[in-house]
Design an enzyme around this catalytic site. Structure first.
Site, mmCIF file in Angstrom:
data_model
loop_
_atom_site.group_PDB
_atom_site.id
_atom_site.type_symbol
_atom_site.label_atom_id
_atom_site.label_comp_id
_atom_site.label_asym_id
_atom_site.label_seq_id
_atom_site.Cartn_x
_atom_site.Cartn_y
_atom_site.Cartn_z
ATOM 1 N N ARG A 37 0.822 -1.214 0.000
ATOM 2 C CA ARG A 37 0.000 0.000 0.000
ATOM 3 C C ARG A 37 0.863 1.274 0.000
ATOM 4 N NH1 ARG A 37 -5.020 -1.932 3.879
ATOM 5 N NH2 ARG A 37 -6.500 -2.186 2.176
ATOM 6 N N LYS A 202 -13.462 -9.625 7.913
ATOM 7 C CA LYS A 202 -14.408 -8.511 8.096
ATOM 8 C C LYS A 202 -15.795 -8.957 7.610
ATOM 9 C CE LYS A 202 -10.898 -4.904 7.773
ATOM 10 N NZ LYS A 202 -10.275 -3.868 6.922
ATOM 11 N N GLY A 360 -6.368 -5.321 1.560
ATOM 12 C CA GLY A 360 -5.056 -5.142 2.179
ATOM 13 C C GLY A 360 -4.409 -6.479 2.473
ATOM 14 N N GLY A 384 -12.877 -4.030 0.879
ATOM 15 C CA GLY A 384 -14.235 -3.508 1.065
ATOM 16 C C GLY A 384 -14.544 -2.434 0.031
HETATM 17 N N1 LIG Z 1 -11.242 -18.800 9.400
HETATM 18 C C1 LIG Z 1 -10.760 -17.625 9.809
HETATM 19 N N2 LIG Z 1 -10.925 -17.232 11.089
HETATM 20 C C2 LIG Z 1 -10.429 -16.052 11.507
HETATM 21 N N3 LIG Z 1 -9.752 -15.184 10.730
HETATM 22 C C3 LIG Z 1 -9.559 -15.534 9.447
HETATM 23 C C4 LIG Z 1 -10.050 -16.758 8.924
HETATM 24 N N4 LIG Z 1 -9.704 -16.819 7.630
HETATM 25 C C5 LIG Z 1 -9.023 -15.695 7.345
HETATM 26 N N5 LIG Z 1 -8.909 -14.918 8.435
HETATM 27 C C6 LIG Z 1 -8.197 -13.627 8.565
HETATM 28 O O1 LIG Z 1 -8.774 -12.656 7.711
HETATM 29 C C7 LIG Z 1 -7.871 -11.569 7.663
HETATM 30 C C8 LIG Z 1 -8.102 -10.746 6.423
HETATM 31 O O2 LIG Z 1 -9.465 -10.359 6.345
HETATM 32 P P1 LIG Z 1 -9.956 -9.036 5.615
HETATM 33 O O3 LIG Z 1 -9.403 -7.836 6.323
HETATM 34 O O4 LIG Z 1 -11.433 -9.158 5.515
HETATM 35 O O5 LIG Z 1 -9.301 -9.155 4.160
HETATM 36 P P2 LIG Z 1 -8.748 -8.005 3.189
HETATM 37 O O6 LIG Z 1 -7.820 -7.121 4.003
HETATM 38 O O7 LIG Z 1 -8.046 -8.730 2.105
HETATM 39 O O8 LIG Z 1 -9.963 -7.265 2.726
HETATM 40 C C9 LIG Z 1 -6.495 -12.185 7.756
HETATM 41 O O9 LIG Z 1 -5.764 -11.510 8.761
HETATM 42 C C10 LIG Z 1 -6.754 -13.673 8.117
HETATM 43 O O10 LIG Z 1 -5.930 -14.141 9.155
HETATM 44 O O1 LIG Z 2 -7.802 -2.506 5.121
HETATM 45 C C1 LIG Z 2 -8.721 -1.886 4.615
HETATM 46 O O2 LIG Z 2 -9.770 -2.486 4.008
HETATM 47 P P1 LIG Z 2 -9.794 -4.006 3.431
HETATM 48 O O3 LIG Z 2 -9.391 -4.954 4.569
HETATM 49 O O4 LIG Z 2 -11.222 -4.192 3.021
HETATM 50 O O5 LIG Z 2 -8.841 -4.060 2.273
HETATM 51 C C2 LIG Z 2 -8.757 -0.377 4.561
HETATM 52 O O6 LIG Z 2 -7.563 0.183 5.064
HETATM 53 C C3 LIG Z 2 -9.978 0.148 5.323
HETATM 54 O O7 LIG Z 2 -9.866 -0.182 6.685
HETATM 55 P P2 LIG Z 2 -11.202 -0.358 7.571
HETATM 56 O O8 LIG Z 2 -11.944 -1.570 7.061
HETATM 57 O O9 LIG Z 2 -10.690 -0.531 8.996
HETATM 58 O O10 LIG Z 2 -12.026 0.912 7.408
#
Ligand SMILES: Nc1ncnc2c1ncn2[C@@H]1O[C@H](COP(=O)(O)OP(=O)(O)O)[C@@H](O)[C@H]1O
Ligand SMILES: O=C(OP(=O)(O)O)[C@H](O)COP(=O)(O)O
Length: 403
Positions: A37, A202, A360, A384
């Site tokens: 990033r 998330k 991320g 997101g």
């Molecule tokens: N089964 C699970 N239980 C808890 N956490 C998980 C599981 N599978 C994946 N994760 C966690 O999800 C996190 C990423 O989620 P998220 O922030 O939604 O993705 P991104 O940042 O790609 O949008 C990672 O830190 C990973 O460890």
């Molecule tokens: O990591 C982020 O989003 P992402 O996990 O959906 O890629 C962005 O920095 C937004 O963070 P936020 O979901 O805490 O508002």
């Protein structure tokens, strides 16, 4: 939206330019485990600095609770930005206080400063317009011009994303321009079959987008922490896995509507479980066991998709023409739970599909697990944000940059 080219043509020398970046990088203590990033926003910052702007960079990191918390300091990200720019980058130890004001006042033309985490201030994320506005007023005092380039946060109606650009002349940075350019194509003209892979942690944030994706995608594959709300919705027990209990009825509705629309939902058939969440610092062996997705023991937690699911998902991606993927399939930060995420990444590398990986952690996972970024169609800095863009929603941080 005004572009950086247009802004530079007007002249930025001597002006204080506020760049809202997304420097929300994964950290192991104070060590950045993936700087994607920071690299992604570097060109915008470099171009402004080279043109003589006094660049004030601001971002959130993690989800601190509206007060300073050293675990979420942006100091490591500021140091890395300095390395990438090959220049000294000043760091303010607060966001709008004495340190920020003094740091910005001391900038000379072409210099860059980073402010401390925006979310150390309750006004940044407040749902109260007046409270957010008051914080945006304080931020506005630090700048003459606003550049929005934190694509990963454009779906957040936060002070620095939404309220601040209304207070200053504004433009969109190069990263936002690139991200929107690629995602726009996915909303207009998508080659089919179109598969969407969703995982990550998330869950409450991202379950809602499925409603809309049902109208767009041919196939939806669910993994990561997202999977357990689906398994529960199918009537299976999920032990102590991540679960969004209040969303179970909504998910049952998605499954029913998918059937009506002929959209294929693919859920894990097996998962890796353990009694405890693994230690991500020591990476001590976690010794998980593989169980069928309908046989998760009551005292255990699902932490990755299992081997049969890996094969199933690879097969479901092999003939896709377009793939959008957000959210790791498991807790990839620990080697015992990285295989599911690796399998999906490998399936995208092996397929001829145009693939977009967003988020991320998803983008970091692909790089940390050793895949070549160029083997994917596009790696987006926003998870997101890109999902909500694909949903066709008006994103606050993009709307605010319109002329
Ligand atoms: N089964 C699970 N239980 C808890 N956490 C998980 C599981 N599978 C994946 N994760 C966690 O999800 C996190 C990423 O989620 P998220 O922030 O939604 O993705 P991104 O940042 O790609 O949008 C990672 O830190 C990973 O460890
Ligand atoms: O990591 C982020 O989003 P992402 O996990 O959906 O890629 C962005 O920095 C937004 O963070 P936020 O979901 O805490 O508002």
């Amino acid at each position: 939206m005004k572009t950086i080219d247009e802004l530079l043509a007007e002249g930025v020398a001597g002006k204080r330019v506020f760049v809202r970046a997304d420097l929300n990088v994964p950290l192991d203590g104070t060590t950045i485990t993936d700087d994607g990033r920071i690299r992604a926003v570097r060109p915008t910052i470099a171009r402004l600095a080279e043109a003589g702007a006094r660049v004030v960079v601001a971002s959130h990191l993690g989800r601190p609770k509206g007060a300073p918390d050293p675990a979420f300091s942006l100091a490591p990200a500021a140091a890395r930005l300095g390395e990438l720019l090959g220049a000294d980058v000043a760091f303010a130890t607060d966001t709008v206080g004495e340190s920020a004001r003094a740091t910005v006042a001391a900038l000379t033309d072409g210099q860059v400063a980073v402010l401390e985490n925006l979310r150390f201030n309750a006004g940044e994320t407040s749902k109260d317009d007046a409270e957010r506005g008051a914080f945006a007023d304080q931020l506005a005092e630090l700048a003459d011009v606003y550049v929005g380039d934190g694509f990963g946060a454009v779906h957040r109606k936060h002070a620095s994303v939404y309220d601040l650009p209304a207070r200053l002349p504004h433009a969109a940075g190069d990263l936002i321009a690139t991200e929107v350019g690629v995602l726009k194509k996915l909303t207009e003209d998508v080659a089919r079959p179109y598969a969407v892979v969703l995982g990550g942690a998330k869950v409450s944030d991202k379950l809602g987008v499925i409603d809309h994706l049902l109208e767009k995608a041919d196939r939806i594959l669910i993994g990561g922490g997202m999977a357990y709300t689906f398994l529960k919705a199918k009537g299976h027990e999920v032990g102590i896995s991540l679960l969004q209990e209040d969303q179970v009825p909504a998910v049952q509705g998605y499954l029913k509507r998918a059937e009506e629309l002929g959209v294929e939902f693919v859920l894990p058939v097996d998962v890796l479980v353990a009694r405890e969440f693994p230690d991500l610092r020591t990476k001590a062996p976690a010794n998980p066991t593989t169980v069928a997705a309908d046989a998760i023991p009551a005292d255990q937690e699902g932490l990755d998709i299992g081997p049969r699911t890996r094969e199933l998902y690879a097969a479901k991606l092999a003939d896709a023409a377009t793939v959008f993927w957000n959210g790791p399939m498991g807790v990839f930060e620990h080697p015992d739970y990285a295989e599911g995420t690796k399998a999906v990444a490998q399936a995208l590398v092996d397929s001829d599909a145009f693939s977009v990986v967003g988020g991320g952690d998803s983008a970091a996972a692909v790089r940390i697990l050793g895949f070549d970024e160029n083997a994917f169609g596009h790696i987006s800095t926003g998870g997101g944000a890109s999902l909500e863009y694909l949903e066709g929603k008006t994103l606050p941080g993009l709307a605010a940059l319109e002329d």
